[in-house]
Design a protein around this motif. Structure first.
Motif, PDB file in Angstrom:
ATOM      1  N   GLU A 211       0.825  -1.195   0.000  1.00 33.55           N
ATOM      2  CA  GLU A 211       0.000   0.000   0.000  1.00 33.55           C
ATOM      3  C   GLU A 211       0.869   1.259   0.000  1.00 33.55           C
ATOM      4  N   VAL A 212       0.223   2.362  -0.312  1.00 32.99           N
ATOM      5  CA  VAL A 212       0.887   3.653  -0.329  1.00 32.99           C
ATOM      6  C   VAL A 212       0.390   4.460   0.861  1.00 32.99           C
ATOM      7  N   ALA A 213       1.288   5.211   1.462  1.00 32.43           N
ATOM      8  CA  ALA A 213       0.918   6.052   2.593  1.00 32.43           C
ATOM      9  C   ALA A 213       1.394   7.467   2.328  1.00 32.43           C
ATOM     10  N   VAL A 214       0.760   8.402   3.000  1.00 37.29           N
ATOM     11  CA  VAL A 214       1.150   9.804   2.926  1.00 37.29           C
ATOM     12  C   VAL A 214       1.638  10.207   4.298  1.00 37.29           C
ATOM     13  N   ALA A 215       2.830  10.793   4.366  1.00 41.15           N
ATOM     14  CA  ALA A 215       3.363  11.271   5.642  1.00 41.15           C
ATOM     15  C   ALA A 215       3.065  12.756   5.786  1.00 41.15           C
ATOM     16  N   VAL A 216       2.583  13.121   6.956  1.00 46.03           N
ATOM     17  CA  VAL A 216       2.330  14.520   7.268  1.00 46.03           C
ATOM     18  C   VAL A 216       3.410  14.942   8.257  1.00 46.03           C
ATOM     19  N   VAL A 217       4.267  15.845   7.802  1.00 45.55           N
ATOM     20  CA  VAL A 217       5.389  16.282   8.624  1.00 45.55           C
ATOM     21  C   VAL A 217       5.238  17.774   8.857  1.00 45.55           C
ATOM     22  N   GLY A 218       5.397  18.186  10.094  1.00 43.68           N
ATOM     23  CA  GLY A 218       5.213  19.602  10.407  1.00 43.68           C
ATOM     24  C   GLY A 218       6.286  20.124  11.332  1.00 43.68           C
ATOM     25  N   SER A 219       6.039  21.308  11.805  1.00 45.29           N
ATOM     26  CA  SER A 219       6.973  22.008  12.674  1.00 45.29           C
ATOM     27  C   SER A 219       6.610  21.772  14.135  1.00 45.29           C
ATOM     28  N   ARG A 220       7.611  21.768  14.994  1.00 46.58           N
ATOM     29  CA  ARG A 220       7.342  21.658  16.430  1.00 46.58           C
ATOM     30  C   ARG A 220       6.626  22.905  16.940  1.00 46.58           C
ATOM     31  N   ARG A 221       6.827  24.019  16.268  1.00 44.47           N
ATOM     32  CA  ARG A 221       6.177  25.272  16.663  1.00 44.47           C
ATOM     33  C   ARG A 221       5.222  25.728  15.556  1.00 44.47           C
ATOM     34  N   ALA A 222       4.299  24.850  15.221  1.00 45.04           N
ATOM     35  CA  ALA A 222       3.358  25.136  14.143  1.00 45.04           C
ATOM     36  C   ALA A 222       2.405  26.260  14.532  1.00 45.04           C
TER      37      ALA A 222
ATOM     38  N   GLY B 101      -5.155  15.597   6.949  1.00 41.80           N
ATOM     39  CA  GLY B 101      -5.050  14.226   7.451  1.00 41.80           C
ATOM     40  C   GLY B 101      -6.407  13.553   7.549  1.00 41.80           C
ATOM     41  N   ARG B 102      -7.397  14.290   8.048  1.00 41.57           N
ATOM     42  CA  ARG B 102      -8.743  13.727   8.169  1.00 41.57           C
ATOM     43  C   ARG B 102      -9.316  13.390   6.794  1.00 41.57           C
ATOM     44  N   ALA B 103      -9.178  14.320   5.844  1.00 41.04           N
ATOM     45  CA  ALA B 103      -9.730  14.094   4.508  1.00 41.04           C
ATOM     46  C   ALA B 103      -9.051  12.907   3.826  1.00 41.04           C
ATOM     47  N   LEU B 104      -7.741  12.809   3.946  1.00 41.60           N
ATOM     48  CA  LEU B 104      -7.029  11.680   3.349  1.00 41.60           C
ATOM     49  C   LEU B 104      -7.448  10.370   4.001  1.00 41.60           C
ATOM     50  N   GLY B 105      -7.528  10.361   5.332  1.00 44.39           N
ATOM     51  CA  GLY B 105      -7.941   9.157   6.051  1.00 44.39           C
ATOM     52  C   GLY B 105      -9.342   8.715   5.663  1.00 44.39           C
ATOM     53  N   GLU B 106     -10.262   9.682   5.570  1.00 43.79           N
ATOM     54  CA  GLU B 106     -11.636   9.347   5.190  1.00 43.79           C
ATOM     55  C   GLU B 106     -11.726   8.832   3.758  1.00 43.79           C
ATOM     56  N   ALA B 107     -10.740   9.223   2.923  1.00 44.34           N
ATOM     57  CA  ALA B 107     -10.709   8.747   1.535  1.00 44.34           C
ATOM     58  C   ALA B 107     -10.029   7.376   1.422  1.00 44.34           C
ATOM     59  N   GLY B 108      -9.579   6.823   2.556  1.00 44.49           N
ATOM     60  CA  GLY B 108      -8.975   5.498   2.546  1.00 44.49           C
ATOM     61  C   GLY B 108      -7.467   5.493   2.403  1.00 44.49           C
ATOM     62  N   VAL B 109      -6.831   6.665   2.432  1.00 38.78           N
ATOM     63  CA  VAL B 109      -5.380   6.761   2.334  1.00 38.78           C
ATOM     64  C   VAL B 109      -4.797   6.595   3.732  1.00 38.78           C
ATOM     65  N   THR B 110      -3.721   5.836   3.858  1.00 43.45           N
ATOM     66  CA  THR B 110      -3.050   5.700   5.141  1.00 43.45           C
ATOM     67  C   THR B 110      -2.231   6.952   5.395  1.00 43.45           C
ATOM     68  N   VAL B 111      -2.460   7.571   6.547  1.00 41.75           N
ATOM     69  CA  VAL B 111      -1.756   8.794   6.919  1.00 41.75           C
ATOM     70  C   VAL B 111      -0.767   8.441   8.013  1.00 41.75           C
ATOM     71  N   VAL B 112       0.506   8.764   7.801  1.00 41.44           N
ATOM     72  CA  VAL B 112       1.558   8.498   8.758  1.00 41.44           C
ATOM     73  C   VAL B 112       2.037   9.840   9.289  1.00 41.44           C
ATOM     74  N   SER B 113       1.998   9.992  10.604  1.00 41.12           N
ATOM     75  CA  SER B 113       2.419  11.248  11.205  1.00 41.12           C
ATOM     76  C   SER B 113       2.679  11.003  12.676  1.00 41.12           C
ATOM     77  N   GLY B 114       3.506  11.835  13.260  1.00 35.52           N
ATOM     78  CA  GLY B 114       3.731  11.753  14.694  1.00 35.52           C
ATOM     79  C   GLY B 114       2.446  11.973  15.472  1.00 35.52           C
TER      80      GLY B 114
END
Length: 155
Positions: free
Chosen positions: A117-128, A140-153
């Motif tokens: 499978e393919v996953a999408v990583a969401v990477v952000g800043s510690r001080r977002a 992340g919510r929209a991708l997850g609801e569309a069936g995409v695996t979201v990888v993020s801290g």
């Protein structure tokens, strides 16, 4: 090790998290070295013992405090519908096993990802910024609801 456990918190998971939290509390022991020692010493107990030998690990988190922290972590997991996954678990992501400093625990929501499978990583800043947090959450919510695996801290 743990006398009373918070209602609704699995005592088996508390027992599995306690040594990891103790290992993470060793001053001067970074994640990469902890992960390497975990492998070299055959698990967290061996890595903790090596830390006692090679590092001044006296201020390491005591078992009671670690159990209290583990219960809090697991209660937060339940509140966010996540679960801890350890390297010895079948659900532990296979690609993580090949990292030079794999995480000793991963918090997972949903079913995880298969090797094909393919996953999408969401990477952000510690001080977002508030805007950045909102966009990441919505994306992340929209991708997850569309069936995409979201990888993020904080997926």
């Amino acid at each position: 090790m743990v006398d009373a456990v918070t209602p609704g918190v699995d005592p088996t998971l508390v027992a599995r998290l306690v040594p990891l939290l103790r290992l993470a509390s060793v001053p001067g022991l970074g994640r990469a070295r902890a992960a390497r020692w975990f492998v070299e010493e055959g698990g967290v107990a061996g890595a903790l013992e090596r830390a006692r030998r090679e590092i001044d690990a006296r201020p390491v988190l005591d078992p009671g405090a670690a159990a209290t922290r583990a219960e809090a972590v697991l209660a937060a997991c339940a509140a966010h519908h996540t679960r801890p996954v350890f390297p010895e678990d079948d659900a532990y992501p296979e690609p993580f096993r090949h990292l030079p400093d794999p995480p000793l625990v991963v918090y997972m929501r949903g079913r995880g990802i298969g090797a094909d499978e393919v996953a999408v990583a969401v990477v952000g800043s510690r001080r977002a910024t508030a805007y950045g947090r909102r966009v990441a959450r919505e994306l992340g919510r929209a991708l997850g609801e569309a069936g995409v695996t979201v990888v993020s801290g904080l997926a």
